[in-house]
Design a protein around this motif. Structure first.
Motif, mmCIF file in Angstrom:
data_model
loop_
_atom_site.group_PDB
_atom_site.id
_atom_site.type_symbol
_atom_site.label_atom_id
_atom_site.label_comp_id
_atom_site.label_asym_id
_atom_site.label_seq_id
_atom_site.Cartn_x
_atom_site.Cartn_y
_atom_site.Cartn_z
ATOM 1 N N GLU A 68 0.924 -1.545 0.082
ATOM 2 C CA GLU A 68 -0.049 -0.077 0.025
ATOM 3 C C GLU A 68 1.017 0.794 -0.169
ATOM 4 O O GLU A 68 0.093 2.440 -0.249
ATOM 5 C CB GLU A 68 -1.176 -0.352 1.338
ATOM 6 C CG GLU A 68 -1.950 -1.032 1.295
ATOM 7 C CD GLU A 68 -3.184 -0.455 2.429
ATOM 8 O OE1 GLU A 68 -3.443 0.159 2.497
ATOM 9 O OE2 GLU A 68 -3.492 -1.720 2.557
ATOM 10 N N ASP A 69 2.379 1.186 0.720
ATOM 11 C CA ASP A 69 2.931 2.128 0.961
ATOM 12 C C ASP A 69 3.262 2.843 -0.407
ATOM 13 O O ASP A 69 3.634 4.053 -0.904
ATOM 14 C CB ASP A 69 3.945 2.255 1.971
ATOM 15 C CG ASP A 69 3.250 2.193 3.279
ATOM 16 O OD1 ASP A 69 2.156 3.182 3.131
ATOM 17 O OD2 ASP A 69 4.247 1.281 4.454
ATOM 18 N N VAL A 70 4.110 1.415 -1.611
ATOM 19 C CA VAL A 70 4.417 2.083 -2.696
ATOM 20 C C VAL A 70 2.980 2.583 -3.681
ATOM 21 O O VAL A 70 3.424 2.986 -4.320
ATOM 22 C CB VAL A 70 5.294 0.652 -3.357
ATOM 23 C CG1 VAL A 70 6.542 0.677 -2.920
ATOM 24 C CG2 VAL A 70 4.511 -0.230 -3.588
ATOM 25 N N ASP A 71 2.538 1.917 -3.739
ATOM 26 C CA ASP A 71 1.444 2.578 -3.888
ATOM 27 C C ASP A 71 1.045 3.997 -3.983
ATOM 28 O O ASP A 71 0.528 4.234 -5.235
ATOM 29 C CB ASP A 71 -0.284 1.373 -3.863
ATOM 30 C CG ASP A 71 -0.266 0.645 -5.051
ATOM 31 O OD1 ASP A 71 -0.179 0.579 -5.351
ATOM 32 O OD2 ASP A 71 -1.389 -0.036 -4.580
ATOM 33 N N THR A 72 1.008 4.626 -2.915
ATOM 34 C CA THR A 72 1.190 5.911 -2.887
ATOM 35 C C THR A 72 2.317 6.928 -3.492
ATOM 36 O O THR A 72 2.144 8.140 -3.736
ATOM 37 C CB THR A 72 1.048 6.499 -1.321
ATOM 38 O OG1 THR A 72 2.442 6.246 -0.754
ATOM 39 C CG2 THR A 72 -0.241 5.057 -0.844
ATOM 40 N N LEU A 73 3.501 6.261 -3.641
ATOM 41 C CA LEU A 73 4.743 6.587 -4.587
ATOM 42 C C LEU A 73 4.706 6.942 -5.609
ATOM 43 O O LEU A 73 5.303 7.962 -6.662
ATOM 44 C CB LEU A 73 5.345 6.126 -3.637
ATOM 45 C CG LEU A 73 6.763 6.238 -2.125
ATOM 46 C CD1 LEU A 73 7.088 5.203 -2.088
ATOM 47 C CD2 LEU A 73 6.322 7.642 -1.870
ATOM 48 N N ILE A 74 4.062 5.814 -6.647
ATOM 49 C CA ILE A 74 3.982 5.215 -7.242
ATOM 50 C C ILE A 74 2.913 5.884 -8.688
ATOM 51 O O ILE A 74 1.858 5.196 -7.985
ATOM 52 C CB ILE A 74 4.231 4.223 -8.424
ATOM 53 C CG1 ILE A 74 5.474 3.847 -7.042
ATOM 54 C CG2 ILE A 74 4.317 3.818 -9.579
ATOM 55 C CD1 ILE A 74 6.285 2.497 -7.289
ATOM 56 N N GLU A 75 2.881 7.131 -9.671
ATOM 57 C CA GLU A 75 1.793 6.962 -10.429
ATOM 58 C C GLU A 75 0.792 5.967 -11.508
ATOM 59 O O GLU A 75 0.328 5.652 -11.788
ATOM 60 C CB GLU A 75 1.451 8.314 -11.069
ATOM 61 C CG GLU A 75 1.372 9.611 -10.259
ATOM 62 C CD GLU A 75 2.022 11.097 -10.548
ATOM 63 O OE1 GLU A 75 2.123 11.329 -11.748
ATOM 64 O OE2 GLU A 75 2.937 11.731 -9.864
ATOM 65 N N GLU A 76 2.415 5.720 -12.250
ATOM 66 C CA GLU A 76 2.093 4.416 -12.981
ATOM 67 C C GLU A 76 1.608 3.380 -12.250
ATOM 68 O O GLU A 76 1.471 2.796 -11.114
ATOM 69 C CB GLU A 76 2.939 3.692 -14.165
ATOM 70 C CG GLU A 76 4.157 4.783 -14.372
ATOM 71 C CD GLU A 76 4.825 5.601 -14.487
ATOM 72 O OE1 GLU A 76 4.872 6.827 -13.984
ATOM 73 O OE2 GLU A 76 5.578 5.181 -12.886
ATOM 74 N N LYS A 77 0.039 2.311 -13.126
ATOM 75 C CA LYS A 77 -0.215 0.839 -13.132
ATOM 76 C C LYS A 77 1.247 -0.014 -13.282
ATOM 77 O O LYS A 77 2.146 0.293 -13.736
ATOM 78 C CB LYS A 77 -1.229 0.791 -14.214
ATOM 79 C CG LYS A 77 -1.594 -0.907 -12.986
ATOM 80 C CD LYS A 77 -2.631 -0.735 -14.634
ATOM 81 C CE LYS A 77 -2.932 -2.673 -14.219
ATOM 82 N NZ LYS A 77 -2.950 -3.174 -12.887
ATOM 83 N N PHE A 78 1.388 -0.600 -11.473
ATOM 84 C CA PHE A 78 2.670 -2.083 -12.172
ATOM 85 C C PHE A 78 2.724 -2.626 -10.872
ATOM 86 O O PHE A 78 1.697 -2.525 -10.325
ATOM 87 C CB PHE A 78 3.616 -0.548 -11.695
ATOM 88 C CG PHE A 78 3.419 -0.844 -9.650
ATOM 89 C CD1 PHE A 78 4.419 -1.353 -8.669
ATOM 90 C CD2 PHE A 78 3.212 0.371 -9.373
ATOM 91 C CE1 PHE A 78 4.242 -1.217 -7.704
ATOM 92 C CE2 PHE A 78 3.125 0.573 -7.344
ATOM 93 C CZ PHE A 78 3.425 0.143 -7.550
ATOM 94 N N PHE A 79 3.476 -3.718 -11.319
ATOM 95 C CA PHE A 79 3.670 -4.766 -10.459
ATOM 96 C C PHE A 79 4.567 -4.947 -9.792
ATOM 97 O O PHE A 79 5.542 -4.561 -9.336
ATOM 98 C CB PHE A 79 3.459 -5.932 -11.864
ATOM 99 C CG PHE A 79 2.457 -5.698 -12.663
ATOM 100 C CD1 PHE A 79 1.876 -6.410 -11.744
ATOM 101 C CD2 PHE A 79 2.163 -5.835 -13.660
ATOM 102 C CE1 PHE A 79 0.252 -6.684 -12.898
ATOM 103 C CE2 PHE A 79 1.774 -5.553 -14.932
ATOM 104 C CZ PHE A 79 0.496 -6.637 -14.194
ATOM 105 N N LEU A 80 4.559 -5.430 -8.059
ATOM 106 C CA LEU A 80 5.856 -5.104 -6.823
ATOM 107 C C LEU A 80 5.681 -6.776 -7.159
ATOM 108 O O LEU A 80 4.763 -7.486 -7.211
ATOM 109 C CB LEU A 80 4.665 -5.000 -5.693
ATOM 110 C CG LEU A 80 5.635 -5.284 -4.563
ATOM 111 C CD1 LEU A 80 7.017 -4.045 -4.593
ATOM 112 C CD2 LEU A 80 5.012 -5.028 -3.782
ATOM 113 N N GLU A 81 6.941 -7.054 -7.105
ATOM 114 C CA GLU A 81 7.846 -8.231 -6.947
ATOM 115 C C GLU A 81 8.557 -7.959 -6.220
ATOM 116 O O GLU A 81 9.791 -7.531 -5.784
ATOM 117 C CB GLU A 81 7.829 -8.605 -8.355
ATOM 118 C CG GLU A 81 7.462 -8.685 -9.697
ATOM 119 C CD GLU A 81 7.851 -8.891 -11.419
ATOM 120 O OE1 GLU A 81 9.514 -9.032 -11.030
ATOM 121 O OE2 GLU A 81 6.899 -9.238 -11.795
#
Length: 159
Positions: A68-81
């Motif tokens: 959730e925290d990295v979602d707030t930092l990154i505007e583009e849609k991305f995959f977290l691995e």
């Protein structure tokens, strides 16, 4: 395309989020990458344990804690691995060269040294910001500041 400075700033902010989580879980943060691959953005976080294999559960714990925290930092849609760096792990920090003394490594240098930028050999030692790399029975003294990219080299055992 993301600017180099913006990407570096983003990676720095992600690292500040991830480091306390990995430390709390007894893991070491090896590397973070944010890159586009096949039209999709990926945030890849590489973690390890110093003396044992990392488990899928360890990776899941990190992922769940930072998602959730990295979602707030990154505007583009991305995959977290979140994963292990693998057997050919990158050497990112000066302390990596001390830790992996006696192991084979591949170094790509910023500038040529003895007509080559690519060197593979055994890390003999690391001191005063110099990597002593044993390449075919001669020891190169490579300043840490000259390393562009480096990683361990995995060799299969003869059976």
């Amino acid at each position: 395309m993301m600017q180099r400075e913006a990407k570096a700033a983003l990676l720095e902010r992600v690292e500040k989020l991830v480091l306390p989580v990995t430390q709390e879980l007894g893991l070491e943060l090896v590397d973070i990458e944010y890159l586009q691959d096949g039209g999709y953005w990926y945030l890849r976080v590489y973690v390890e344990k110093e003396d044992e294999d990392i488990s899928l559960d360890d990776c899941a714990k990190v992922s769940n804690r930072i998602d959730e925290d990295v979602d707030t930092l990154i505007e583009e849609k991305f995959f977290l691995e979140v994963s292990s760096p693998g057997v050919e792990r990158p050497l990112k920090k000066e302390s990596d060269y001390t830790r992996f003394t006696g192991q084979k490594a591949r170094l790509i240098l910023k500038h040529k040294m003895e007509d080559s930028r690519n060197w593979t050999g055994v890390i003999e030692r690391y001191e005063d910001s110099i990597i002593y790399l044993d390449v075919e029975d001669k020891v190169l003294e490579i300043p840490y500041s000259e390393v562009k990219k480096a990683n361990l080299v995995f060799e299969f055992e003869d059976f």
